[in-house]
Scaffold this active site. Structure first.
Site, PDB file in Angstrom:
ATOM      1  N   ALA A   8      39.094  58.002  15.797  1.00  0.00           N
ATOM      2  CA  ALA A   8      39.870  57.519  14.654  1.00  0.00           C
ATOM      3  C   ALA A   8      39.502  56.067  14.367  1.00  0.00           C
ATOM      4  CB  ALA A   8      41.372  57.619  14.937  1.00  0.00           C
ATOM      5  N   CYS A   9      39.050  55.805  13.147  1.00  0.00           N
ATOM      6  CA  CYS A   9      38.755  54.431  12.749  1.00  0.00           C
ATOM      7  C   CYS A   9      39.808  53.960  11.751  1.00  0.00           C
ATOM      8  CB  CYS A   9      37.343  54.321  12.177  1.00  0.00           C
ATOM      9  SG  CYS A   9      37.099  55.136  10.583  1.00  0.00           S
ATOM     10  N   VAL A  10      39.751  52.700  11.423  1.00  0.00           N
ATOM     11  CA  VAL A  10      40.755  52.117  10.534  1.00  0.00           C
ATOM     12  C   VAL A  10      40.789  52.825   9.187  1.00  0.00           C
ATOM     13  CG1 VAL A  10      41.492  50.013   9.358  1.00  0.00           C
ATOM     14  CG2 VAL A  10      40.645  49.886  11.693  1.00  0.00           C
ATOM     15  N   GLY A  12      39.409  55.734   8.586  1.00  0.00           N
ATOM     16  CA  GLY A  12      39.553  57.172   8.798  1.00  0.00           C
ATOM     17  C   GLY A  12      38.497  57.996   8.110  1.00  0.00           C
ATOM     18  N   THR A  16      34.852  57.507  12.112  1.00  0.00           N
ATOM     19  CA  THR A  16      35.536  58.595  12.812  1.00  0.00           C
ATOM     20  C   THR A  16      34.583  59.760  13.054  1.00  0.00           C
ATOM     21  OG1 THR A  16      37.686  58.000  11.844  1.00  0.00           O
ATOM     22  CG2 THR A  16      37.437  60.261  12.654  1.00  0.00           C
TER      23      THR A  16
END
Length: 103
Positions: A8-10, A12, A16
């Site tokens: 999960a990245c900021v 998304g 990700t």
């Protein structure tokens, strides 16, 4: 080894999915079973099942933001890193887990 995790990245989006792909390829190359859930802009995809969590040896959280369902991994060995680490060094991460996390 049975590996599960969440990417999960900021935003998304890109990181990700790149992190999921890099982890999957690195783990499979070394002969491990792996399943990575993604949490992002379009919600949760490839959600981990209770059985996958139960039989897992280690949980990799490749995350840059808060995630849902972290409590599912109570009592499990957890390795938490940024998506950036996974994108640039997934093979080294899997090797480190093999050497330092005993199944």
């Amino acid at each position: 080894m049975n590996i599960i995790g969440i990417a999960a990245c900021v935003a998304g989006i890109a990181h990700t999915y790149i992190a999921k792909e890099k982890l999957t390829k690195a783990a499979e190359k070394r002969g491990h079973t792996i399943h990575i859930e993604t949490q992002g802009q379009i919600g949760t995809e490839d959600e981990l099942t209770a059985e996958q969590i139960k039989i897992s040896d280690v949980v990799i959280l490749a995350v840059d933001t808060s995630i849902k369902g972290r409590d599912r991994f109570a009592g499990k060995k957890i390795v938490e890193v940024s998506t950036e680490v996974v994108i640039h060094s997934a093979g080294n991460l899997i090797k480190h887990i093999e050497e330092n996390i005993k199944a």
